[in-house]
Design an enzyme around this catalytic site. Sequence first.
Site, PDB file in Angstrom:
ATOM      1  N   GLY A 105       0.845  -1.222   0.242  1.00 10.93           N
ATOM      2  CA  GLY A 105       0.200   0.007   0.086  1.00 10.93           C
ATOM      3  C   GLY A 105       1.007   1.417  -0.280  1.00 10.93           C
ATOM      4  NE  ARG A 166      -1.675  -4.324  -0.767  1.00 17.80           N
ATOM      5  CZ  ARG A 166      -2.285  -3.891   0.224  1.00 17.80           C
ATOM      6  NH1 ARG A 166      -0.181  -4.653   0.856  1.00 17.80           N
ATOM      7  NH2 ARG A 166      -2.477  -2.745   0.973  1.00 17.80           N
ATOM      8  CG  ASP A 197       4.185  -9.737   4.891  1.00 19.64           C
ATOM      9  OD1 ASP A 197       4.851 -10.756   5.044  1.00 19.64           O
ATOM     10  OD2 ASP A 197       2.975  -9.516   5.014  1.00 19.64           O
ATOM     11  CE  LYS A 227       4.848   0.170   2.328  1.00 14.58           C
ATOM     12  NZ  LYS A 227       3.374  -0.236   1.472  1.00 14.58           N
ATOM     13  CG  ASP A 230      -1.298  -0.808   8.519  1.00 14.90           C
ATOM     14  OD1 ASP A 230      -1.698   0.614   8.130  1.00 14.90           O
ATOM     15  OD2 ASP A 230      -1.168  -2.004   7.975  1.00 14.90           O
TER      16      ASP A 230
HETATM   17  P1  FBP Z   1       0.538  -2.238   3.843  1.00 17.04           P
HETATM   18  O1  FBP Z   1       1.170  -2.914   4.555  1.00 17.04           O
HETATM   19  O2  FBP Z   1       1.149  -3.032   2.088  1.00 17.04           O
HETATM   20  O3  FBP Z   1       1.592  -0.621   4.104  1.00 17.04           O
HETATM   21  O4  FBP Z   1      -0.667  -1.553   3.565  1.00 17.04           O
HETATM   22  C1  FBP Z   1      -1.249  -1.036   4.250  1.00 17.04           C
HETATM   23  C2  FBP Z   1      -2.351  -0.689   4.410  1.00 17.04           C
HETATM   24  O5  FBP Z   1      -2.789   0.347   4.423  1.00 17.04           O
HETATM   25  C3  FBP Z   1      -3.945  -1.680   5.289  1.00 17.04           C
HETATM   26  O6  FBP Z   1      -4.411  -0.112   6.558  1.00 17.04           O
HETATM   27  C4  FBP Z   1      -5.275  -1.349   4.760  1.00 17.04           C
HETATM   28  O7  FBP Z   1      -5.277  -2.210   5.269  1.00 17.04           O
HETATM   29  C5  FBP Z   1      -4.297  -1.754   3.765  1.00 17.04           C
HETATM   30  O8  FBP Z   1      -3.425  -1.325   3.061  1.00 17.04           O
HETATM   31  C6  FBP Z   1      -5.209  -1.543   2.520  1.00 17.04           C
HETATM   32  O9  FBP Z   1      -5.263  -1.970   0.788  1.00 17.04           O
HETATM   33  P2  FBP Z   1      -5.673  -1.967  -0.199  1.00 17.04           P
HETATM   34  O10 FBP Z   1      -5.147  -0.897  -0.991  1.00 17.04           O
HETATM   35  O11 FBP Z   1      -4.892  -3.422  -1.019  1.00 17.04           O
HETATM   36  O12 FBP Z   1      -6.893  -1.777  -0.018  1.00 17.04           O
END
Ligand code: FBP
Length: 607
Positions: A105, A166, A197, A227, A230
Amino acid sequence: MSKIENARTELVQILEKTEKGNSPFEREIRQLALPVVKAFVEGGRVAPAHFGDSSEALPENKEAAGVPAGFPGLYPVTGTRVLQAETVNRPQASGKRVAVLFSGGPAAGGHNVLVGLKKVLGPQNTLLGVKNGPKGLLEGKLFEITDEALANILNTGGFDFLGSDRTKIKTSEQFNQVKTVCHDQKVDALVVVGGDDSNTNAAVLAEYLFKNVHADGRGVQVLGVPKTIDGDLQEETLLPISFGFDTATKTYAELVGNILQDTPSSRKYWHFIKLMGRSASHVALEVALQTKPAVTFISEEIEARQYSLAHIIDIIARAVARRAGRGINHGVVLIPEGLIEFIPEMKRLIKELNEVMAASEKMLSEINTMADKKHFIYGKISPEATKLMASLPDEFENMLLLDRDSHGNLQVSQIPTEKLLIEMVTTRLHEMKTDPKPFFGQGAGQIDLKPEEVERFVKSKFASNNHFFGYEGRCGAPSRFDAAYCFNLGITAGSLVLAGKTGYMAAVTNLEHGGRALALPLTGLIHLERRHGKDEMVIEKALVELESPAFKFFNACRDRWSREDCFASPGPRQLWGPVSSQLPMTVALNQGYTGLHFDLGEEVKLV
Ligand code: FBP
């Protein structure tokens, strides 16, 4: 042309020039000078540093006993020892081709990582951008990043310049594909900007690409950059926080602060606000500390104390009743995005659903209606799980059956937990008003209100609103902290590349006193974790600890915040002036700092 028409034409011309990232604000922030850690500054300019052994090491992890065997090339070199940027080091390597990608994200500040990398690599090396994350790497989508392009994205939010995705690189075929791309495109180093991850993936790639990628036997260096909004990629004092967390929480805190300011103005609403943060509740805790709402849930506490859904409803209903008894018919409830997965009975239910859905993926893809899908799944889960599903509101039940993400997980950002809680609290309040006797009095578990207060509560009206603040905070212009932090992380990663290091994550610590740039060995961060029924070597997620200073401070205040209005409005994030150097409160508390302000060294002009 009249004077007015002339003026309007002039204004129209000015407005036309604000398209494509050229608002007055965006133009201004590109000029922003940023502080840089001392080890990287020489004569007011950024320069690469030499890395030496610091006195710290990551704790030896017994559960990670398999790590040396899993990383036979990397572990003997990096182990658990932490490196530190010491002094400017010239001359440095030249002719290197360094590729950088964003993974997962978006998080504010990513563009400044690229700016920091480019600055330190200088014109004698080439910085390549990978389009669209790990997927783009597999497809070999690399392009050269120029100074001109970076001048345009300097201090701006988002990941749009490179894009992200992802994709998890896990099969040997995929590892070979990366090797081929690096070989064919003469890549000497790869910088992975991502969360836990993605940095686990960086460690595996560092091992796989350790040697024999190029004809002369050389490998490809792999470095990570921490990065995630969260905030669940942390390592005590060695890595105080991941980038993006500060901007996201300041954005949410502004919105929550505005809503809190509205509540005693309109005097009639309870707002249920879900905040992003899937596995950890750092975001909810930080926003709570900044705004002081009536009720905040922390998923880690729910799990540790084994709170049931009914108990959670009880906590909210009590707060509503107590405040209504005193004539306060408004309030705010903060809900972490992942809450639902931490409630014991829901956790069991979701686990059962995940397993059934994973095992019957193909069959389910051929079922068209929700009714048939339910019929199929309910035939395969336990009677307790079926009963719990039946007790949930329809919309919520349907959401739990949505397709899983690429890792087989429920997409919690799509689950309207805030609406579920509103529905269940409304029902509970109705019960409490219909027959107040069992709920109020001096007895154990009863709510201690005077008779006239109970009467006031019974006559009160409960009106609610629901919100989800998530995507609003991931791509905003980086706060001054994230802008500076990311610039320094980019410089650190670039310096590590020039120093020939591989298998490290860039980190900046000592945020209150000038900053210290570190290299954390990825092999030292990895531990053994049971995922999807098997042991996996991964970087551990940092969850909110109930013994942490930040949680303890929240715990000491929350009853007061619940009984009366104690809220504060942090306002919009600032890039200039005294508030602009404010750190996240949870970080300042947990790091043991004496104040809220960061100092990352001498300011350097970026353009
Ligand atoms: P990352 O761990 O990849 O930084 O993403 C975190 C996040 O922002 C979470 O808070 C949320 O659950 C998720 O991404 C939502 O992702 P998407 O963009 O796939 O809807």
